[in-house]
Design a protein around this motif. Structure first.
Motif, mmCIF file in Angstrom:
data_model
loop_
_atom_site.group_PDB
_atom_site.id
_atom_site.type_symbol
_atom_site.label_atom_id
_atom_site.label_comp_id
_atom_site.label_asym_id
_atom_site.label_seq_id
_atom_site.Cartn_x
_atom_site.Cartn_y
_atom_site.Cartn_z
ATOM 1 N N GLY A 1 0.806 -1.209 0.000
ATOM 2 C CA GLY A 1 0.000 0.000 0.000
ATOM 3 C C GLY A 1 0.838 1.256 0.000
ATOM 4 O O GLY A 1 0.567 2.198 0.731
ATOM 5 N N THR A 2 1.890 1.269 -0.805
ATOM 6 C CA THR A 2 2.800 2.396 -0.810
ATOM 7 C C THR A 2 2.834 3.023 -2.191
ATOM 8 O O THR A 2 2.851 2.317 -3.199
ATOM 9 N N LEU A 3 2.829 4.340 -2.222
ATOM 10 C CA LEU A 3 3.017 5.057 -3.473
ATOM 11 C C LEU A 3 4.423 5.640 -3.487
ATOM 12 O O LEU A 3 4.927 6.097 -2.465
ATOM 13 N N PHE A 4 5.047 5.611 -4.662
ATOM 14 C CA PHE A 4 6.337 6.271 -4.835
ATOM 15 C C PHE A 4 6.083 7.490 -5.701
ATOM 16 O O PHE A 4 5.729 7.355 -6.863
ATOM 17 N N LEU A 5 6.258 8.655 -5.094
ATOM 18 C CA LEU A 5 5.910 9.880 -5.798
ATOM 19 C C LEU A 5 7.166 10.638 -6.193
ATOM 20 O O LEU A 5 8.117 10.722 -5.419
ATOM 21 N N HIS A 6 7.143 11.157 -7.411
ATOM 22 C CA HIS A 6 8.174 12.116 -7.775
ATOM 23 C C HIS A 6 7.640 13.505 -7.482
ATOM 24 O O HIS A 6 6.527 13.850 -7.901
ATOM 25 N N VAL A 7 8.412 14.277 -6.750
ATOM 26 C CA VAL A 7 7.987 15.622 -6.370
ATOM 27 C C VAL A 7 8.913 16.603 -7.058
ATOM 28 O O VAL A 7 10.136 16.464 -7.012
ATOM 29 N N LEU A 8 8.317 17.581 -7.711
ATOM 30 C CA LEU A 8 9.121 18.498 -8.507
ATOM 31 C C LEU A 8 9.850 19.488 -7.624
ATOM 32 O O LEU A 8 11.050 19.692 -7.757
ATOM 33 N N ASP A 9 9.133 20.092 -6.719
ATOM 34 C CA ASP A 9 9.701 21.166 -5.914
ATOM 35 C C ASP A 9 9.483 20.812 -4.450
ATOM 36 O O ASP A 9 8.436 21.082 -3.876
ATOM 37 N N VAL A 10 10.496 20.180 -3.851
ATOM 38 C CA VAL A 10 10.301 19.652 -2.509
ATOM 39 C C VAL A 10 10.161 20.782 -1.504
ATOM 40 O O VAL A 10 9.276 20.764 -0.644
ATOM 41 N N GLU A 11 11.025 21.808 -1.629
ATOM 42 C CA GLU A 11 10.950 22.908 -0.654
ATOM 43 C C GLU A 11 9.605 23.618 -0.769
ATOM 44 O O GLU A 11 9.006 23.989 0.231
ATOM 45 N N GLY A 12 9.146 23.778 -1.990
ATOM 46 C CA GLY A 12 7.907 24.511 -2.193
ATOM 47 C C GLY A 12 6.693 23.812 -1.623
ATOM 48 O O GLY A 12 5.690 24.450 -1.303
ATOM 49 N N SER A 13 6.766 22.491 -1.505
ATOM 50 C CA SER A 13 5.600 21.791 -0.983
ATOM 51 C C SER A 13 5.824 21.310 0.439
ATOM 52 O O SER A 13 5.237 20.332 0.869
ATOM 53 N N GLY A 14 6.687 22.005 1.149
ATOM 54 C CA GLY A 14 6.792 21.766 2.580
ATOM 55 C C GLY A 14 7.651 20.572 2.962
ATOM 56 O O GLY A 14 7.389 19.932 3.981
ATOM 57 N N GLY A 15 8.640 20.247 2.152
ATOM 58 C CA GLY A 15 9.535 19.168 2.514
ATOM 59 C C GLY A 15 8.898 17.808 2.336
ATOM 60 O O GLY A 15 7.755 17.674 1.920
ATOM 61 N N VAL A 16 9.682 16.785 2.652
ATOM 62 C CA VAL A 16 9.209 15.416 2.466
ATOM 63 C C VAL A 16 7.990 15.135 3.326
ATOM 64 O O VAL A 16 7.002 14.543 2.883
ATOM 65 N N GLU A 17 8.054 15.600 4.563
ATOM 66 C CA GLU A 17 6.917 15.359 5.462
ATOM 67 C C GLU A 17 5.667 16.074 4.972
ATOM 68 O O GLU A 17 4.559 15.549 5.084
ATOM 69 N N GLY A 18 5.859 17.256 4.410
ATOM 70 C CA GLY A 18 4.712 17.982 3.887
ATOM 71 C C GLY A 18 4.048 17.223 2.753
ATOM 72 O O GLY A 18 2.817 17.141 2.685
ATOM 73 N N VAL A 19 4.864 16.643 1.875
ATOM 74 C CA VAL A 19 4.301 15.868 0.767
ATOM 75 C C VAL A 19 3.530 14.682 1.301
ATOM 76 O O VAL A 19 2.401 14.403 0.886
#
Lengths: 112, 133, 204
Positions: free
Chosen positions: C142-160
Motif C-alpha cells: 500500500g505504498t506510493l512512490f511519488l516524484h515531487v518536482l519542488d520539494v521545498e515549495g511543498s513543505g519538505g518530504v513530510e509535507g508531501v
C-alpha cells in the motif's frame, strides 16, 4: 474576441512547436512520447479555439477522438520503450556488439 | 450553431469564455516551455500532467461557454473526463517505464526514497488480481 | 463456433452484465453523451453495446467495501479542483521563471488502506494534484512512490506525505464503507500517522 482568439492561438501554436522541439531532441523514446502527448493536446486546443471563435460544433467529435488517440499513443510508446535496445542487460549486448550474433549465424550456416 | 438572444448573459458568458481561453492557452504555452526547459524526464512529466490538462480543460470550458448547446457540452464533458482519467495513467506508465529501464538518472533526485522497488507479486489469497476467471 | 457454445457465450454475457451493472450503466451513459441527446434508440443501443463490451472484455470482479457519501464527494471534488488550479499554476511558474529548474525527489508515501480501488483513485488524483507524480506503486504494502518536482515549495518530504495522506483521507471519506473508516481510523483522527497494520494484504 478576435484579439483574444489570436493571442490564444499563437500561444498554443508556440506550445506545439516547443513540443516538436522536444520530439526532435528527446534523448529517449519516452521523451518523444511525452512531446507527442503535448502536441496532441495542442492540436485539440487549437481545434477548440477555432470552434469557440466561429461558434460551430461540427468539430467537437474530433476532439473526443483525438483526446483518446493521444492517450493510446503514449501508452503504446511506453510499452515499446520498455524493450528499447540499451535498456535491458540482454538486449544491451545485442545493441553494442552487432557482430557476435551474425557470427553465430554464420557459424551455424558453415556447419550445416 | 445556436441562436442566443443578445443580452447581459451572453456578454457575461463571452467575457468568461475569453478569460478561459487566455488562461488555457497560457497554461498550454507554459507546458510547452517546461517540456523544453526541464532537465529530466520526470520533471517534464509533471508539466504534461498538470498545466496541460488544466489548460485543455479551460479551453474546452471556453468552447462550452461560447456554443451554448447541450449536445456539444455533453461531448466536451466527455473529453474532460477522458483527459482527467487518462493523463495520469499515461504519465504513470511513461515514468514507470523510465525508471524500470534506467532512463531516469537518479543522481539528481535529492531525497531518493525509491529504495528497492519490490516486484509486486500479490499474495495469491488476499487480493483479486487481474486474472480472468 | 457451434450453436451450443454461442448460447453459452450469450448466457454468460448476460450474467456478467447483471453482475457488472455499474459498468453497463456507465458505458450507456458514455454512449448517450456521444450521441448528444437522450432518446430510446440511444438508450437501448447503448445498453446493448455495453452488454457486448462487458461480455467480450471481461474485467475481474473487484471486491471492495465501497459506498457513496454525497457531501464528502462534493468536498473531494471542490478541494480537487482548487488543488488542480494551484498545482497547474505552480508548475507553470516553475517552467517560466528564470533561473535553475529544480530536479525533484522521490518520496515514499504509505497509505492508510491498501485496497486496490482506493489506491488507484488516490494515485490518479495524486498525480494530477499536489505537485507530485506517481512513478511506482506497491500494491502489497500500500505504498506510493511519488516524484515531487519542488520539494521545498511543498513543505519538505513530510509535507508531501501529509498532503497525500490528507488526499487519501478525503477519498476514503467519500467512497469507503464505514468499516474501512473504522479500521483505518480516518474519521477519528483527521491527520494522524497510519497505524502499522500487521502484514495485512488487502481489505477483506
Amino acid at each position: 474576441m478576435t484579439v483574444v482568439v489570436v493571442v490564444a492561438a499563437v500561444l498554443v501554436a508556440v506550445a506545439a512547436l516547443l513540443a516538436l522541439v522536444r520530439i526532435e531532441r528527446g534523448p529517449s523514446m519516452l521523451d518523444r512520447a511525452l512531446g507527442l502527448d503535448l502536441l496532441t493536446a495542442g492540436l485539440v486546443g487549437a481545434i477548440a479555439i477555432e470552434a469557440a471563435w466561429s461558434r460551430r460544433t461540427e468539430t467537437v467529435p474530433i476532439l473526443v477522438a483525438m483526446s483518446l488517440v493521444g492517450f493510446v499513443g503514449s501508452v503504446v510508446l511506453s510499452r515499446f520503450a520498455a524493450r528499447e535496445p540499451g535498456s535491458e542487460p540482454g538486449s544491451d549486448a545485442h545493441a553494442s556488439g552487432e557482430v557476435p550474433p551474425e557470427d553465430r549465424i554464420d557459424g551455424q550456416g558453415g556447419r550445416q | 450553431m445556436t441562436e442566443v438572444d443578445a443580452g447581459l448573459w451572453t456578454t457575461v458568458a463571452d467575457v468568461a469564455a475569453a478569460l478561459c481561453l487566455l488562461a488555457g492557452a497560457f497554461l498550454t504555452f507554459a507546458a510547452g516551455v517546461g517540456v523544453v526547459r526541464f532537465p529530466s524526464l520526470l520533471a517534464r512529466m509533471h508539466v504534461v500532467t498538470k498545466p496541460q490538462v488544466l489548460g485543455l480543460v479551460l479551453l474546452l470550458l471556453a468552447l462550452g461557454l461560447r456554443v451554448r448547446s447541450w449536445s456539444a457540452v455533453a461531448l466536451l464533458l466527455l473529453v474532460v473526463v477522458f483527459q482527467l482519467a487518462t493523463a495520469p495513467v499515461a504519465a504513470h506508465l511513461v515514468s514507470r517505464a523510465g525508471f524500470r529501464t534506467g532512463k531516469v538518472d537518479e543522481t539528481g533526485l535529492h531525497p531518493n526514497e525509491m529504495g528497492e522497488v519490490p516486484d509486486d507479486d500479490p499474495p495469491a489469497s488476499a487480493t483479486s488480481g487481474p486474472r480472468a476467471p | 463456433m457451434s450453436d451450443q457454445s454461442l448460447r453459452e457465450l450469450v448466457r454468460s454475457g448476460l450474467r456478467r452484465a447483471l453482475v457488472q451493472w455499474p459498468a453497463v450503466v456507465l458505458l450507456t451513459g458514455v454512449w448517450v453523451l456521444l450521441w448528444g441527446d437522450v432518446s430510446w434508440a440511444n438508450l437501448v443501443g447503448g445498453a446493448a453495446l455495453a452488454v457486448v463490451v462487458v461480455t467480450l472484455f471481461p474485467l475481474p470482479p473487484v471486491r471492495t467495501e465501497a459506498t457513496f457519501r454525497p457531501v464528502a464527494v462534493g468536498r473531494l471534488v471542490v478541494s480537487f479542483a482548487a488543488d488542480l488550479f494551484v498545482a497547474s499554476f505552480q508548475v507553470a511558474w516553475l517552467a517560466l521563471r528564470p533561473g535553475p529548474v529544480p530536479q525533484g525527489a522521490v518520496v515514499q508515501v504509505r497509505l492508510h488502506n491498501p485496497d486496490d480501488v482506493f489506491l488507484t483513485v488516490t494515485a490518479v488524483l495524486a498525480t494530477l494534484v499536489p505537485g507530485s507524480l506517481v512513478v511506482e506503486t506497491s500494491r502489497r504494502r500500500g505504498t506510493l512512490f511519488l516524484h515531487v518536482l519542488d520539494v521545498e515549495g511543498s513543505g519538505g518530504v513530510e509535507g508531501v506525505r501529509r498532503h497525500v495522506q490528507q488526499l487519501e483521507e478525503r477519498v476514503l471519506r467519500a467512497f469507503a464503507a464505514a468499516a474501512v473508516l473504522e479500521r483505518t481510523g480516518v474519521a477519528v483522527r483527521p491527520t494522524g500517522r497510519p497505524d502499522p497494520r500487521a502484514g495485512k494484504g488487502a481489505g477483506a
